[in-house]
Write a protein that holds these residues in place. Sequence first.
Motif, PDB file in Angstrom:
ATOM      1  N   GLN A   1     -18.242 -22.789  29.209  1.00 52.00           N
ATOM      2  CA  GLN A   1     -18.884 -22.772  30.598  1.00 52.00           C
ATOM      3  C   GLN A   1     -19.246 -21.436  31.044  1.00 52.00           C
ATOM      4  O   GLN A   1     -19.276 -21.210  32.348  1.00 52.00           O
ATOM      5  CB  GLN A   1     -17.546 -23.355  31.616  1.00 52.00           C
ATOM      6  N   PHE A   2     -19.569 -20.502  30.359  1.00 51.90           N
ATOM      7  CA  PHE A   2     -19.854 -18.839  30.768  1.00 51.90           C
ATOM      8  C   PHE A   2     -21.309 -18.936  30.661  1.00 51.90           C
ATOM      9  O   PHE A   2     -22.075 -19.704  30.227  1.00 51.90           O
ATOM     10  CB  PHE A   2     -19.236 -18.181  29.776  1.00 51.90           C
ATOM     11  N   THR A   3     -21.852 -18.042  31.416  1.00 59.66           N
ATOM     12  CA  THR A   3     -23.235 -17.746  31.541  1.00 59.66           C
ATOM     13  C   THR A   3     -23.348 -16.348  31.405  1.00 59.66           C
ATOM     14  O   THR A   3     -22.706 -15.323  31.557  1.00 59.66           O
ATOM     15  CB  THR A   3     -23.604 -17.709  32.994  1.00 59.66           C
TER      16      THR A   3
ATOM     17  N   ARG B   1     -26.811 -20.119  29.405  1.00 62.66           N
ATOM     18  CA  ARG B   1     -25.422 -20.112  28.999  1.00 62.66           C
ATOM     19  C   ARG B   1     -24.843 -19.718  27.849  1.00 62.66           C
ATOM     20  O   ARG B   1     -25.571 -19.188  26.897  1.00 62.66           O
ATOM     21  CB  ARG B   1     -25.607 -21.864  28.523  1.00 62.66           C
ATOM     22  N   ALA B   2     -23.559 -19.733  27.658  1.00 59.55           N
ATOM     23  CA  ALA B   2     -22.959 -18.711  26.854  1.00 59.55           C
ATOM     24  C   ALA B   2     -21.563 -19.401  26.361  1.00 59.55           C
ATOM     25  O   ALA B   2     -21.024 -20.127  27.216  1.00 59.55           O
ATOM     26  CB  ALA B   2     -22.526 -17.342  27.176  1.00 59.55           C
ATOM     27  N   PHE B   3     -21.075 -18.883  25.229  1.00 65.18           N
ATOM     28  CA  PHE B   3     -19.528 -19.311  24.784  1.00 65.18           C
ATOM     29  C   PHE B   3     -18.671 -18.093  24.776  1.00 65.18           C
ATOM     30  O   PHE B   3     -19.101 -16.792  24.593  1.00 65.18           O
ATOM     31  CB  PHE B   3     -19.817 -19.664  23.321  1.00 65.18           C
TER      32      PHE B   3
ATOM     33  N   TYR C   1     -14.893 -12.387  23.157  1.00 62.08           N
ATOM     34  CA  TYR C   1     -16.298 -12.171  23.109  1.00 62.08           C
ATOM     35  C   TYR C   1     -17.225 -13.289  23.865  1.00 62.08           C
ATOM     36  O   TYR C   1     -16.672 -14.489  23.762  1.00 62.08           O
ATOM     37  CB  TYR C   1     -16.738 -12.362  21.444  1.00 62.08           C
ATOM     38  N   ILE C   2     -18.491 -12.840  24.166  1.00 64.27           N
ATOM     39  CA  ILE C   2     -19.522 -13.715  24.676  1.00 64.27           C
ATOM     40  C   ILE C   2     -20.588 -13.817  23.907  1.00 64.27           C
ATOM     41  O   ILE C   2     -21.043 -12.635  23.510  1.00 64.27           O
ATOM     42  CB  ILE C   2     -19.888 -13.353  26.269  1.00 64.27           C
ATOM     43  N   LEU C   3     -21.042 -14.886  23.531  1.00 63.55           N
ATOM     44  CA  LEU C   3     -21.935 -15.296  22.553  1.00 63.55           C
ATOM     45  C   LEU C   3     -22.965 -16.050  23.513  1.00 63.55           C
ATOM     46  O   LEU C   3     -22.836 -17.125  23.947  1.00 63.55           O
ATOM     47  CB  LEU C   3     -21.775 -15.941  21.167  1.00 63.55           C
ATOM     48  N   GLU C   4     -24.134 -15.701  23.380  1.00 67.70           N
ATOM     49  CA  GLU C   4     -25.146 -16.331  24.289  1.00 67.70           C
ATOM     50  C   GLU C   4     -25.861 -17.408  23.433  1.00 67.70           C
ATOM     51  O   GLU C   4     -26.233 -17.089  22.330  1.00 67.70           O
ATOM     52  CB  GLU C   4     -26.342 -15.082  24.923  1.00 67.70           C
ATOM     53  N   ARG C   5     -26.000 -18.430  23.973  1.00 68.61           N
ATOM     54  CA  ARG C   5     -26.693 -19.616  23.419  1.00 68.61           C
ATOM     55  C   ARG C   5     -28.123 -19.297  22.991  1.00 68.61           C
ATOM     56  O   ARG C   5     -28.409 -19.793  21.961  1.00 68.61           O
ATOM     57  CB  ARG C   5     -26.737 -20.972  24.184  1.00 68.61           C
TER      58      ARG C   5
END
Length: 133
Positions: free
Chosen positions: A34-36, A41-43, A99-103
């Motif tokens: 649910q991250f941006t 969108r991102a994980f 970590y945030i990984l962007e879709r």
Amino acid sequence: MGRTFRIYLAGEAVLTCKQCGNHLAVTEGIMSRQFTGQHGRAFLVQQVVNTYTGDAEDREMRTGRHTVRDVYCRVCHSTLGWKYDFAFEHDQKYKEGKYILEREMIAEKPESKRDHGRPRIEELPVRELLARV
């Protein structure tokens, strides 16, 4: 500079770099979808492999101010997302070290079913292997 070794992951599905196919994380390590990010969108992911980080910098984000480092693919050097080093807001502390990984920058590949019914190799603890010798 020495030779770099890549880690290959196995799981229900593997997150890979969209540019080069480098393994980054397993889907079991995703904490939230649910991250941006900057590209949509991102994980939020617990741990990543085969990456390196840039310099730390403070950024003002939707959820407050954070100290973050950009995360890059070790193979093709594409920007994949960022790592949270520090959260200034108390309710955002759970992000630290994650970590945030962007879709837009990654692909999700299901585990290969190449074995066609052959038995799988079991992982054995090192102690158990040494006891057999």
